[in-house]
Structures are given as C-alpha cells and as structure tokens.
Design an enzyme around this catalytic site. Structure first.
Site, PDB file in Angstrom:
ATOM      1  NE  ARG A 104       7.478  -2.558   5.592  1.00 12.80           N
ATOM      2  CZ  ARG A 104       6.161  -2.467   5.634  1.00 12.80           C
ATOM      3  NH1 ARG A 104       5.482  -2.037   4.582  1.00 12.80           N
ATOM      4  NH2 ARG A 104       5.497  -2.820   6.722  1.00 12.80           N
ATOM      5  NE  ARG A 124      -4.039  -1.403   9.935  1.00 17.26           N
ATOM      6  CZ  ARG A 124      -3.020  -0.804   9.309  1.00 17.26           C
ATOM      7  NH1 ARG A 124      -3.182   0.361   8.748  1.00 17.26           N
ATOM      8  NH2 ARG A 124      -1.868  -1.397   9.207  1.00 17.26           N
ATOM      9  NE  ARG A 182       2.185  -4.837  10.940  1.00 15.31           N
ATOM     10  CZ  ARG A 182       3.196  -4.571  10.106  1.00 15.31           C
ATOM     11  NH1 ARG A 182       4.365  -5.145  10.276  1.00 15.31           N
ATOM     12  NH2 ARG A 182       3.020  -3.727   9.130  1.00 15.31           N
ATOM     13  CE  LYS A 212      -2.258  -1.006   3.815  1.00 16.03           C
ATOM     14  NZ  LYS A 212      -1.680  -2.308   4.203  1.00 16.03           N
TER      15      LYS A 212
HETATM   16  P1  AMP Z   1       1.001   0.433   8.847  1.00 15.50           P
HETATM   17  O1  AMP Z   1       2.165   1.338   8.672  1.00 15.50           O
HETATM   18  O2  AMP Z   1      -0.193   0.838   8.039  1.00 15.50           O
HETATM   19  O3  AMP Z   1       1.355  -1.027   8.668  1.00 15.50           O
HETATM   20  O4  AMP Z   1       0.540   0.603  10.383  1.00 15.50           O
HETATM   21  C1  AMP Z   1       1.416   0.257  11.440  1.00 15.50           C
HETATM   22  C2  AMP Z   1       0.616   0.129  12.720  1.00 15.50           C
HETATM   23  O5  AMP Z   1       0.017   1.393  13.045  1.00 15.50           O
HETATM   24  C3  AMP Z   1      -0.516  -0.858  12.708  1.00 15.50           C
HETATM   25  O6  AMP Z   1      -0.097  -2.191  12.937  1.00 15.50           O
HETATM   26  C4  AMP Z   1      -1.387  -0.323  13.838  1.00 15.50           C
HETATM   27  O7  AMP Z   1      -0.831  -0.623  15.093  1.00 15.50           O
HETATM   28  C5  AMP Z   1      -1.272   1.183  13.630  1.00 15.50           C
HETATM   29  N1  AMP Z   1      -2.293   1.693  12.685  1.00 15.50           N
HETATM   30  C6  AMP Z   1      -2.079   2.212  11.442  1.00 15.50           C
HETATM   31  N2  AMP Z   1      -3.226   2.572  10.861  1.00 15.50           N
HETATM   32  C7  AMP Z   1      -4.206   2.290  11.762  1.00 15.50           C
HETATM   33  C8  AMP Z   1      -5.618   2.413  11.738  1.00 15.50           C
HETATM   34  N3  AMP Z   1      -6.272   2.916  10.664  1.00 15.50           N
HETATM   35  N4  AMP Z   1      -6.297   2.008  12.830  1.00 15.50           N
HETATM   36  C9  AMP Z   1      -5.678   1.522  13.904  1.00 15.50           C
HETATM   37  N5  AMP Z   1      -4.349   1.352  14.001  1.00 15.50           N
HETATM   38  C10 AMP Z   1      -3.611   1.727  12.927  1.00 15.50           C
END
Ligand code: AMP
Length: 238
Positions: free
Chosen positions: A148, A108, A192, A33
């Site tokens: 990554r 999410r 996750r 993404k």
């Molecule tokens: P990402 O960088 O999108 O993989 O997000 C890393 C982490 O941030 C996730 O595993 C969650 O802990 C938190 N996070 C990111 N976006 C959200 C969201 N929309 N709702 C809740 N937690 C989020």
C-alpha cells in the site's frame, strides 16, 4: 448490472438514493475498508469517517491527542476507547453527517460498539445501523498492507502490486511522491492482526447477532466489491 452498481463504477458524484443512515465497514487491516469507503462516498454523497485518518491527522498536526496516539499507532496497538469515542462524537456533530455516514475502522472494540449503539439509541428517529464485514485471506492482507502507498496530497490509495500508479512512486492525479504508512510493515501488521483478532472479532460477532449485518468478499475488482456492498446495504435497509 443494476443502476446503482453502474454509478459506483462510473464514479458519478451523485447521491442516487436515500438509503444511507449509519453504515459500518468492518474487517481486518488491509481488507479495503478505506478504498471501499471512498467508493461509497462517491455513490451516496455521505462522508467517510475513518478513525485511522482522524488519528493520523492529529499526529501530523502534533496535537495533544496526536502525541498520545502516535506510539500506539506505530506499534499496531489500539488507541484508548475514550479518546477515539470522543473524536467520533466531535466528528458526528458536523452537519454533513445528517443523511448518514460511513464509519471506517470504528468501532474496533466492544466498548466502542456499545458506546455507538447507545448514541444511536438516543436518537430513535434516525435509521438503524447497518454493518458490512469485508473478508480476504491472510496472505492477501499482508500483500495489500506491505504494497500500500498513499498520496499525501489527495489521500488516494495505491498498491504497488495490484493497483500501481502510472508513474512509479507518483500519484496519478497530484504527481506527489507516494508515501508508505509507518504501520504498514510486516512486523506491525502482525501486531495489528493480533489486535483485530482479540478486540475487533467480538465487534463483528456483536453486529452479526444484531441482524442488519452482511459479509462481503473483499477479493476482486474495486468496483465489483463496491457494487456488492451497495446491494447488501440496500437489502439490509428494507
Ligand atoms: P487504520 O487506518 O484504520 O488501519 O488505523 C490505524 C491505527 O489507528 C490502528 O492500528 C490503531 O492504532 C488506530 N485506530 C484506528 N481506529 C481505531 C479505533 N476505532 N480504536 C482504536 N484505535 C484505532
């Protein structure tokens, strides 16, 4: 190949069309993404709003929000909806979002999706939301996550297996030492994925039912996937 696909591959910095409006990039952790959002930013000249990046920014700055979120992120759990919604609301007040924006990693959960839908419905003059869900298989997600590496200076994303930097461990552009996110380990990835299956799969189904929805194969060359997303968004905007 279409003109727009070529522009994505060239990385030209021009907004070629007026297609945008709100675009959601959905998909499991590691599906690409963030990488694809950056391609779409180059193509359309609209901002990427990554809730993960915003949260990591708060953690790095040591804000109250960052302190509340740090442990949850490091364990692969979601941050409460009220916190994330508020953060997105603040970001959407910025003038660069007027033409459109790419939401990466949000919504999410179903409550986040309902919050966003309500917000958009309150502005019926705006374009409706378009959702694109990216897919790759589990083993590849794991490889992408554990391989990554990010540049702390420019946020470029590398992968030690599929997209390595020219000099090991160093950003091609900044020369900075690449870092690995604390939550990009195999153990946290499993958590996750559990959060994704339980809380985000219903969001994908919500937007699938809603109509302006496309699924795009996230396996392949970055530019080819970006061209597929652009084509899907253009089709959904007609
Ligand atoms: P990402 O960088 O999108 O993989 O997000 C890393 C982490 O941030 C996730 O595993 C969650 O802990 C938190 N996070 C990111 N976006 C959200 C969201 N929309 N709702 C809740 N937690 C989020």
């Amino acid at each position: 190949m279409s003109a727009s696909a070529t522009a994505v591959e060239d990385g030209r910095d021009t907004a070629l069309t007026s297609v945008p409006g709100p675009i959601l990039l959905l998909g499991a952790p590691g599906v690409g993404k963030g990488t694809q959002a950056k391609e779409l930013v180059k193509h359309w000249g609209i901002p990427q709003i990554s809730t993960g990046d915003l949260l990591r920014g708060h953690v790095a700055r040591g804000t109250a929000l960052g302190k509340a979120a740090k442990e949850l992120i490091e364990h692969g759990n979601l941050v409460p909806d009220s916190i994330v919604n508020e953060m997105v609301a603040e970001r959407l007040k910025e003038p660069d979002t007027v033409r459109g924006y790419i939401l990466d990693g949000f919504p999410r959960t179903l409550p986040q999706a309902h919050w966003l839908d309500g917000r958009l419905a309150a502005h019926p003059e705006g374009l409706p939301v378009v959702a694109v869900s990216l897919h790759v298989d589990y083993n590849q997600l794991l490889r992408r996550i554990t391989g990554r590496r990010n540049c702390p200076a420019c946020q470029r994303i590398y992968n030690i297996y599929s997209n390595p930097p020219r000099r090991e461990g160093l950003c091609d552009v900044e020369g900075a030492a690449l870092v690995q996110r604390a939550d990009d380990t195999e153990e946290v990835f499993a958590e996750r994925m559990r959060a994704y299956a339980a809380q985000t799969t219903p969001v994908v189904e919500h937007y699938r039912a809603h109509g302006r929805f496309a699924e795009v194969d996230g396996d392949g060359a970055i530019a080819a996937i970006a061209a597929g997303i652009v084509a899907a968004v253009e089709r959904l905007r007609k």
